[in-house]
Design a protein around this motif. Structure first.
Motif, mmCIF file in Angstrom:
data_model
loop_
_atom_site.group_PDB
_atom_site.id
_atom_site.type_symbol
_atom_site.label_atom_id
_atom_site.label_comp_id
_atom_site.label_asym_id
_atom_site.label_seq_id
_atom_site.Cartn_x
_atom_site.Cartn_y
_atom_site.Cartn_z
ATOM 1 N N THR A 140 43.384 17.004 -46.668
ATOM 2 C CA THR A 140 43.827 16.462 -45.385
ATOM 3 C C THR A 140 44.105 17.605 -44.428
ATOM 4 N N ASP A 141 43.515 17.511 -43.264
ATOM 5 C CA ASP A 141 43.758 18.504 -42.204
ATOM 6 C C ASP A 141 44.325 17.766 -40.998
ATOM 7 N N LEU A 142 45.605 17.992 -40.716
ATOM 8 C CA LEU A 142 46.258 17.375 -39.561
ATOM 9 C C LEU A 142 46.018 18.271 -38.353
ATOM 10 N N LEU A 143 45.134 17.821 -37.462
ATOM 11 C CA LEU A 143 44.705 18.666 -36.354
ATOM 12 C C LEU A 143 45.660 18.639 -35.169
ATOM 13 N N SER A 144 46.170 17.445 -34.833
ATOM 14 C CA SER A 144 47.043 17.364 -33.666
ATOM 15 C C SER A 144 47.808 16.049 -33.654
ATOM 16 N N PHE A 145 48.922 16.052 -32.910
ATOM 17 C CA PHE A 145 49.670 14.833 -32.597
ATOM 18 C C PHE A 145 49.289 14.410 -31.182
ATOM 19 N N LYS A 146 48.721 13.217 -31.049
ATOM 20 C CA LYS A 146 48.391 12.698 -29.733
ATOM 21 C C LYS A 146 49.574 11.953 -29.120
ATOM 22 N N ASP A 147 50.419 11.358 -29.988
ATOM 23 C CA ASP A 147 51.576 10.616 -29.497
ATOM 24 C C ASP A 147 52.571 10.427 -30.637
ATOM 25 N N VAL A 148 53.847 10.583 -30.328
ATOM 26 C CA VAL A 148 54.934 10.314 -31.270
ATOM 27 C C VAL A 148 56.032 9.610 -30.484
ATOM 28 N N ASP A 149 56.362 8.379 -30.878
ATOM 29 C CA ASP A 149 57.367 7.641 -30.093
ATOM 30 C C ASP A 149 58.036 6.583 -30.963
ATOM 31 N N PHE A 150 59.210 6.143 -30.516
ATOM 32 C CA PHE A 150 59.933 5.080 -31.199
ATOM 33 C C PHE A 150 59.212 3.745 -31.019
ATOM 34 N N THR A 151 59.218 2.931 -32.066
ATOM 35 C CA THR A 151 58.763 1.548 -31.929
ATOM 36 C C THR A 151 59.906 0.565 -32.157
ATOM 37 N N ALA A 152 60.929 0.948 -32.887
ATOM 38 C CA ALA A 152 62.090 0.080 -33.105
ATOM 39 C C ALA A 152 63.246 0.918 -33.634
ATOM 40 N N VAL A 153 64.448 0.525 -33.231
ATOM 41 C CA VAL A 153 65.675 1.183 -33.692
ATOM 42 C C VAL A 153 66.703 0.097 -33.919
ATOM 43 N N ASP A 154 67.372 0.140 -35.060
ATOM 44 C CA ASP A 154 68.393 -0.867 -35.319
ATOM 45 C C ASP A 154 69.493 -0.270 -36.188
ATOM 46 N N VAL A 155 70.679 -0.824 -36.058
ATOM 47 C CA VAL A 155 71.826 -0.424 -36.867
ATOM 48 C C VAL A 155 72.359 -1.673 -37.537
ATOM 49 N N ARG A 156 72.397 -1.689 -38.846
ATOM 50 C CA ARG A 156 72.930 -2.809 -39.614
ATOM 51 C C ARG A 156 73.996 -2.292 -40.563
ATOM 52 N N ASP A 157 75.208 -2.779 -40.392
ATOM 53 C CA ASP A 157 76.331 -2.267 -41.171
ATOM 54 C C ASP A 157 76.401 -0.752 -40.975
ATOM 55 N N ARG A 158 76.309 0.006 -42.055
ATOM 56 C CA ARG A 158 76.377 1.465 -41.932
ATOM 57 C C ARG A 158 74.993 2.111 -41.906
ATOM 58 N N ASP A 159 73.926 1.310 -41.985
ATOM 59 C CA ASP A 159 72.578 1.861 -42.086
ATOM 60 C C ASP A 159 71.853 1.837 -40.741
ATOM 61 N N ALA A 160 71.285 2.976 -40.383
ATOM 62 C CA ALA A 160 70.459 3.081 -39.181
ATOM 63 C C ALA A 160 69.002 3.142 -39.597
ATOM 64 N N TYR A 161 68.164 2.329 -38.948
ATOM 65 C CA TYR A 161 66.728 2.296 -39.211
ATOM 66 C C TYR A 161 65.987 2.694 -37.942
ATOM 67 N N ILE A 162 65.045 3.597 -38.080
ATOM 68 C CA ILE A 162 64.231 4.019 -36.944
ATOM 69 C C ILE A 162 62.769 3.979 -37.349
ATOM 70 N N SER A 163 61.956 3.231 -36.590
ATOM 71 C CA SER A 163 60.512 3.225 -36.794
ATOM 72 C C SER A 163 59.866 4.088 -35.722
#
Length: 220
Positions: A140-163
């Motif tokens: 695998t050769d990772l050549l470049s990042f074209k885009d990196v961004d959040f799609t969802a963020v949530d906090v449930r009880d003490r757990d934080a989830y980030i997509s």
């Protein structure tokens, strides 16, 4: 000083091997097998184990949040954890993506284990084992990042989830024991879209975020 503090609170700040070894030992020392299984609030009706698949066969992305959920989720996360920095997190996520992708291709379980949830690690490890039994190697050769961004963020009880959505340019090939290409094309650049979900318990002494799901949008 502020930049250093921000990096402590994002994914896998320590990229040096010594830190990874220390984190691995500490994480394994805390896991007893009795930990609570965290549901994934970013995929309603599914638990984390059902959403996790081994690369490169990602599962179709189910509903990963509703419109406007990112801004609201980030606001809730900042209230729960004032030291959280969205920009620093995304920068760390890029590093984590590259590290995990390369480790998976090389079959490096020692690097993968402290970075993944137990469910994800079992799937990654199983795919690596199948490759090893077939005598195949992955490049695998990772050549470049074209885009990196959040799609969802949530906090449930003490757990934080980030997509996070990663759009990257990659060259991927799988070779058999005779070095013949059986999958992919070493001369073809692919534009690959992935959505990875990370989780961390707010207030935990462990600063690391775990990868708990890998998915791909249906249109990708």
């Amino acid at each position: 000083m502020n930049d250093g503090l921000q990096y402590i609170d994002i994914i896998f700040i320590a990229m040096v091997a010594a830190f990874l070894v220390l984190r691995l030992r500490s994480v394994l020392g805390r896991r007893t097998g009795d930990e609570r299984k965290r549901p994934n609030p970013l995929t309603p009706g599914e638990d984390v184990g059902d959403n996790v698949v081994a690369l490169p066969g990602r599962a179709p992305l189910q509903a990963a949040g509703t419109p406007g959920s990112v801004a609201g989720g980030l606001a809730r996360l900042r209230l729960a954890d004032p030291s959280f920095s969205p920009d620093a997190f995304l920068q760390g996520a890029r590093s984590a993506f590259q590290m995990i992708l390369m480790a998976y291709a090389k079959g490096d379980r020692d690097t993968l284990k402290p970075l993944l949830s137990p469910e994800v690690f079992r799937n990654f490890s199983g795919a690596i084992e199948a490759r090893e039994k077939a005598g195949e190697t992955m490049e695998t050769d990772l050549l470049s990042f074209k885009d990196v961004d959040f799609t969802a963020v949530d906090v449930r009880d003490r757990d934080a989830y980030i997509s996070v959505r990663f759009v990257t340019e990659q060259v991927n090939t799988v070779r058999d024991p005779a070095d013949a290409v059986v999958e992919g094309n070493p001369n073809h650049i692919e534009v690959v879209t992935d959505v990875w979900t990370f989780c961390r318990t707010i207030g935990s002494a462990d600063p690391n975020w775990e990868l708990v799901a890998t998915q791909v949008p249906e249109e990708a």
